[in-house]
Design a protein around this motif. Structure first.
Motif, PDB file in Angstrom:
ATOM      1  N   ASN B 306      23.850 -17.436  36.385  1.00  0.00           N
ATOM      2  CA  ASN B 306      22.929 -18.536  36.680  1.00  0.00           C
ATOM      3  C   ASN B 306      23.091 -19.683  35.697  1.00  0.00           C
ATOM      4  OD1 ASN B 306      21.254 -18.516  38.939  1.00  0.00           O
ATOM      5  ND2 ASN B 306      20.118 -16.769  38.131  1.00  0.00           N
ATOM      6  N   GLU B 307      23.169 -19.336  34.433  1.00  0.00           N
ATOM      7  CA  GLU B 307      23.292 -20.381  33.401  1.00  0.00           C
ATOM      8  C   GLU B 307      24.608 -21.132  33.551  1.00  0.00           C
ATOM      9  OE1 GLU B 307      20.684 -18.099  29.970  1.00  0.00           O
ATOM     10  OE2 GLU B 307      22.624 -18.957  29.449  1.00  0.00           O
ATOM     11  N   VAL B 308      25.672 -20.376  33.752  1.00  0.00           N
ATOM     12  CA  VAL B 308      26.980 -21.015  33.921  1.00  0.00           C
ATOM     13  C   VAL B 308      26.953 -21.902  35.152  1.00  0.00           C
ATOM     14  CG1 VAL B 308      29.392 -20.557  34.501  1.00  0.00           C
ATOM     15  CG2 VAL B 308      28.281 -19.239  32.713  1.00  0.00           C
ATOM     16  N   PHE B 309      26.356 -21.380  36.195  1.00  0.00           N
ATOM     17  CA  PHE B 309      26.306 -22.145  37.441  1.00  0.00           C
ATOM     18  C   PHE B 309      25.564 -23.466  37.231  1.00  0.00           C
ATOM     19  CE2 PHE B 309      26.284 -22.980  41.880  1.00  0.00           C
ATOM     20  CZ  PHE B 309      25.079 -23.602  42.153  1.00  0.00           C
ATOM     21  N   SER B 310      24.408 -23.412  36.614  1.00  0.00           N
ATOM     22  CA  SER B 310      23.621 -24.640  36.488  1.00  0.00           C
ATOM     23  C   SER B 310      24.326 -25.665  35.599  1.00  0.00           C
ATOM     24  CB  SER B 310      22.217 -24.340  35.966  1.00  0.00           C
ATOM     25  OG  SER B 310      22.294 -23.773  34.683  1.00  0.00           O
ATOM     26  N   LEU B 311      24.944 -25.198  34.542  1.00  0.00           N
ATOM     27  CA  LEU B 311      25.679 -26.118  33.662  1.00  0.00           C
ATOM     28  C   LEU B 311      26.854 -26.761  34.395  1.00  0.00           C
ATOM     29  CD1 LEU B 311      26.091 -24.620  30.098  1.00  0.00           C
ATOM     30  CD2 LEU B 311      25.441 -26.948  30.697  1.00  0.00           C
ATOM     31  N   ASN B 313      27.390 -26.877  37.557  1.00  0.00           N
ATOM     32  CA  ASN B 313      26.949 -27.647  38.721  1.00  0.00           C
ATOM     33  C   ASN B 313      26.635 -29.079  38.308  1.00  0.00           C
ATOM     34  OD1 ASN B 313      26.072 -27.820  41.563  1.00  0.00           O
ATOM     35  ND2 ASN B 313      24.087 -28.226  40.635  1.00  0.00           N
ATOM     36  N   ALA B 314      26.015 -29.225  37.142  1.00  0.00           N
ATOM     37  CA  ALA B 314      25.686 -30.559  36.644  1.00  0.00           C
ATOM     38  C   ALA B 314      26.960 -31.375  36.437  1.00  0.00           C
ATOM     39  CB  ALA B 314      24.909 -30.431  35.338  1.00  0.00           C
ATOM     40  N   GLU B 324      29.850 -24.573  44.519  1.00  0.00           N
ATOM     41  CA  GLU B 324      29.069 -23.488  45.102  1.00  0.00           C
ATOM     42  C   GLU B 324      29.451 -22.152  44.500  1.00  0.00           C
ATOM     43  OE1 GLU B 324      29.843 -23.600  49.300  1.00  0.00           O
ATOM     44  OE2 GLU B 324      31.575 -22.276  49.113  1.00  0.00           O
ATOM     45  N   ASN B 461      19.234 -20.869  44.440  1.00  0.00           N
ATOM     46  CA  ASN B 461      18.402 -21.572  45.400  1.00  0.00           C
ATOM     47  C   ASN B 461      19.188 -22.605  46.185  1.00  0.00           C
ATOM     48  OD1 ASN B 461      16.382 -20.030  44.521  1.00  0.00           O
ATOM     49  ND2 ASN B 461      15.208 -21.636  43.534  1.00  0.00           N
ATOM     50  N   VAL B 462      20.362 -22.952  45.700  1.00  0.00           N
ATOM     51  CA  VAL B 462      21.169 -23.957  46.390  1.00  0.00           C
ATOM     52  C   VAL B 462      21.742 -23.367  47.674  1.00  0.00           C
ATOM     53  CG1 VAL B 462      23.157 -25.489  46.200  1.00  0.00           C
ATOM     54  CG2 VAL B 462      21.739 -25.026  44.219  1.00  0.00           C
ATOM     55  N   ALA B 557      12.745 -17.444  29.067  1.00  0.00           N
ATOM     56  CA  ALA B 557      14.078 -17.949  29.422  1.00  0.00           C
ATOM     57  C   ALA B 557      15.185 -17.122  28.768  1.00  0.00           C
ATOM     58  CB  ALA B 557      14.226 -19.402  28.989  1.00  0.00           C
ATOM     59  N   HIS B 558      14.778 -16.193  27.879  1.00  0.00           N
ATOM     60  CA  HIS B 558      15.783 -15.415  27.135  1.00  0.00           C
ATOM     61  C   HIS B 558      15.905 -14.020  27.711  1.00  0.00           C
ATOM     62  CE1 HIS B 558      15.861 -18.635  24.293  1.00  0.00           C
ATOM     63  NE2 HIS B 558      14.568 -18.545  24.099  1.00  0.00           N
ATOM     64  N   LYS B 578      13.421 -16.399  33.272  1.00  0.00           N
ATOM     65  CA  LYS B 578      13.315 -17.619  34.077  1.00  0.00           C
ATOM     66  C   LYS B 578      14.688 -18.311  34.108  1.00  0.00           C
ATOM     67  CE  LYS B 578       9.773 -19.149  31.559  1.00  0.00           C
ATOM     68  NZ  LYS B 578       8.657 -20.040  31.082  1.00  0.00           N
ATOM     69  N   PRO B 579      15.030 -19.004  35.206  1.00  0.00           N
ATOM     70  CA  PRO B 579      14.217 -19.205  36.398  1.00  0.00           C
ATOM     71  C   PRO B 579      14.129 -17.936  37.244  1.00  0.00           C
ATOM     72  CG  PRO B 579      16.356 -20.197  36.701  1.00  0.00           C
ATOM     73  CD  PRO B 579      16.329 -19.659  35.295  1.00  0.00           C
TER      74      PRO B 579
END
Lengths: 100, 596
Positions: B306-311, B313-314, B324, B461-462, B557-558, B578-579
């Motif tokens: 998730n963390e890798v994805f969000s970073l 993705n930005a 994706e 969620n994407v 978050a940890h 979280k998330p």
């Protein structure tokens, strides 16, 4: 930047404007500051962005939140300023979309 | 017999005693000797008869007055008695040499020649008497002598033949012995070669080849090191030139005031780039020299992804490219790995894919494959020629040299990613690539988990998560308190839980949470850990002190193991990172309220 896939969770649409305003306020609090002076605040804000941005459809902000946490941890002024600049541009774009 | 002959005899006998051929020869020689012994007796008898005959003739000749000399000589001046002595000497010599089997064949030839010569001389001498003699006594003497000579001649011929035969036998024997010796020597040499020298030779040859290989390897490494140092030098000099150049201009006040912040920014940026380069170089060196310590622990794979994805993705969004993620199979929620390094591997490879993709899409898929977790990162970049698939994992190499300056970065991302992946029990490789279409990189790491570990399908969620609908639970009849200082979170969780049928109360601080818990009858509390004034752990302690016995779930978050241990030891019933999705929150509440 393609923001078309950034969709908020059902039930949160009415809170998006408030969300956006709060985030813009947080960015303005940090802009122009020295990272060493606002390290704790930057970390908290980054942590929060990481935690709740996605469900509100602000996926890009989630990534910025991670980077903000890292920049605060490393006291990296350059990264800090870059992140805030990106956040500002991004939130402006989101505002345009929400208005539209 | 001389010392040399004695020694030779000893050696020869030793040789014969040690060799099979020698043994056979000995047998042959023994029989030969046996035969020769018989011949010896005949020979001795013959010589005796011969001497007797000659003496007899001489006596008879003297008796009848044919010889007056006490020392009769032959026509060529040889004394007869001396000839007889010589013959005696020859006889003795033959006997001795025969017994000792020394150089007999040569001597036999010599003997036979000399004996023949002596006999001829004696005979010629005796013939002179018969030709001159007269009278009956002389006739009788002649007849007797003729008879004796006739039998003597036969015996003498037999002796000569025997000597010649022995000589030939000896020659043959020596020839065979010689050949046997040569053959044995050759066989010994061959044996020694096969058993001793060849293995040594092969070993030496092998060692020599290894040395050559090693030298070539060292030369290659040395060349690589040289290239590496040249490249490092270039990578360091470039930002250093900018730093020193702008610093010099600032020092000389040659930068307009208005541009000073921008100039300082450029200096800082290049300095940061240098720092990142040095960090990565040190990391690579540490990994390659086994100085790197991995912290293998329980790692929340979902959180990492998730963390890798969000970073990432930005980053993708900033470039206007699609990004994706998908799961191809259920994957373990937790694995045994180094969370930080795993993230580093994925971010380096994904970062590389995004960096080289100008338009289109970057995707990452994840699946479990045996005891490995496999990630496939696909981009729509320029693609990589096959001959460069391994080269790109060399420091500072990019598949297209002309794009080197276009794409910023240290050039060490993939190198470090592979080194770290290897340390995590996996690897990074190019799975496929097509010029003008794109590339797929494969990242594999060891999961270190068994079949009993809980697995799930990861989602973001994407991407539409079809499973959510199926996993919906009902929280009807339950009362839940959500405590979080961030109203965005408390609002969100309230919506999630209310959509599942729960009655939800919200508190934005620890103090508020204590008040609500006293006033309301609650079944469950979701409690954020990081809150100002009174954090989550302190709030939990006070809740329990107030007599609250229902489940309390930590929201944070940890997801690191240390954090989980901390919340478990503090007394939290669960630890959620979280998330958190709606379904996850609802399911957790359902399990703690209705299933326990």
């Amino acid at each position: 930047m393609n923001l078309s896939k950034e969709i908020c969770e059902p039930g949160l649409e009415e809170f998006l404007q408030e969300f956006l305003s709060d985030r813009k306020e947080e960015v303005s609090l940090l802009v122009g500051q020295n990272i060493a002076d606002v390290q704790s605040s930057a970390r908290d804000i980054g942590h929060k962005w990481q935690g709740f941005s996605r469900p509100y459809g602000f996926l890009y902000l989630e990534g910025l939140g991670q980077r903000l946490c890292d920049a605060a941890k490393d006291l990296n002024q350059i990264s800090f300023e870059d992140i805030l600049s990106e956040a500002k541009d991004y939130l402006n774009q989101k505002e345009e979309i929400l208005k539209g | 017999m001389g010392q040399g002959e004695l020694l030779f005899k000893k050696l020869r006998n030793k040789f014969f005693s040690l060799s099979l051929i020698g043994f056979i020869l000995l047998i042959g020689t023994s029989s030969f000797f046996l035969r020769f012994h018989d011949e010896e007796l005949n020979r001795q008898q013959f010589f005796q008869e011969y001497k007797d005959l000659i003496r007899d003739e001489l006596r008879s000749a003297r008796n009848i007055g044919l010889i007056n000399d006490q020392s009769p000589t032959t026509n060529n001046g040889q004394d007869i008695y001396q000839i007889l002595n010589s013959i005696k000497v020859i006889q003795s010599s033959i006997d001795r040499r025969t017994k000792e089997n020394i150089n007999l064949f040569e001597t036999k030839e010599g003997y036979s020649f000399r004996l023949s010569s002596y006999h001829r001389n004696v005979n010629d001498y005796l013939l002179t008497f018969t030709s001159d003699s007269e009278g009956i006594e002389q006739v009788n003497l002649n007849q007797k002598r003729l008879n004796l000579r006739s039998s003597f001649e036969k015996k003498f011929d037999a002796l000569i033949n025997d000597l010649n035969f022995l000589s030939n036998q000896g020659r043959i024997k020596m020839r065979y012995t010689g050949w046997a010796l040569v053959t044995i020597c050759l066989a010994l040499v061959l044996l020694i070669w096969i058993l001793v020298f060849k293995p040594l030779y092969d070993t030496a040859l092998g060692q020599h080849s290894k040395i050559i290989e090693y030298v070539e390897e060292v030369q290659e490494v040395s060349q690589s090191r040289e290239n590496f140092l040249m490249n490092i030098s270039h990578e360091i000099r470039t930002p250093m030139t900018a730093i020193l150049g702008y610093a010099e201009l600032l020092k000389k006040n040659e930068i307009p005031i208005i541009d000073v912040p921008k100039t300082i920014g450029i200096i800082n940026k290049n300095a940061s780039h240098l720092l990142a380069l040095i960090d990565e170089l040190l990391d690579i060196n540490k990994v390659r020299t086994d100085q790197f310590e991995y912290e293998i622990d329980s790692t929340n794979l979902f959180q990492v992804i998730n963390e890798v994805f969000s970073l990432m993705n930005a980053k993708a969004m900033a470039k206007g490219i699609e990004f994706e993620m998908m799961a191809l199979s259920p994957i373990p929620i937790s694995i045994l790995s180094d969370e930080t390094r795993l993230k580093q591997v994925l971010m380096n490879v994904l970062g590389n894919a995004i960096k080289f993709t100008e338009k289109g899409k970057v995707s990452i898929s994840v699946e479990e494959s045996g005891d490995m977790i496999k990630f496939l990162i696909t981009d729509s970049g320029p693609g990589i020629r096959k001959e460069l698939w391994e080269l790109i994992f060399n420091p500072f190499e990019q598949a297209d040299a002309s794009s080197k300056r276009k794409h910023q970065g240290t050039g060490l991302g993939l190198v470090l990613a592979r080194e770290l992946a290897l340390g995590l029990g996996g690897n990074v490789t190019v799975e496929s690539s097509e010029l003008g279409v794109g590339s797929t990189f494969k990242v594999q790491i060891s999961s270190g988990v068994g079949v009993e570990v809980q697995r799930s399908m990861i989602s973001t969620n994407v991407i539409d998560d079809e499973n959510n609908e199926k996993e919906k639970v009902s929280l009807k009849g339950s009362s839940i308190l959500v405590v979080d200082d961030a109203k965005e979170n408390s609002r969100l969780f309230k919506i999630y839980l209310e959509s599942a049928g729960a009655t939800v109360f919200v508190a934005n601080s620890g103090a508020e949470a204590l008040k609500v818990a006293k006033d309301k009858s609650l079944h469950l509390i979701f409690l954020d850990l990081q809150m100002p004034e009174m954090d989550g752990i302190e709030t939990l302690r006070r809740l329990k002190a107030d007599g609250f016995v229902k489940p309390i779930v930590a929201l944070t978050a940890h997801g690191m193991a240390t954090e989980r241990n901390k919340t478990r030891e503090a007394g939290f019933s669960r630890h959620i990172v979280k998330p958190v999705s709606s379904s996850k929150l609802s399911k957790t509440a359902y399990e703690l309220i209705f299933s326990s």
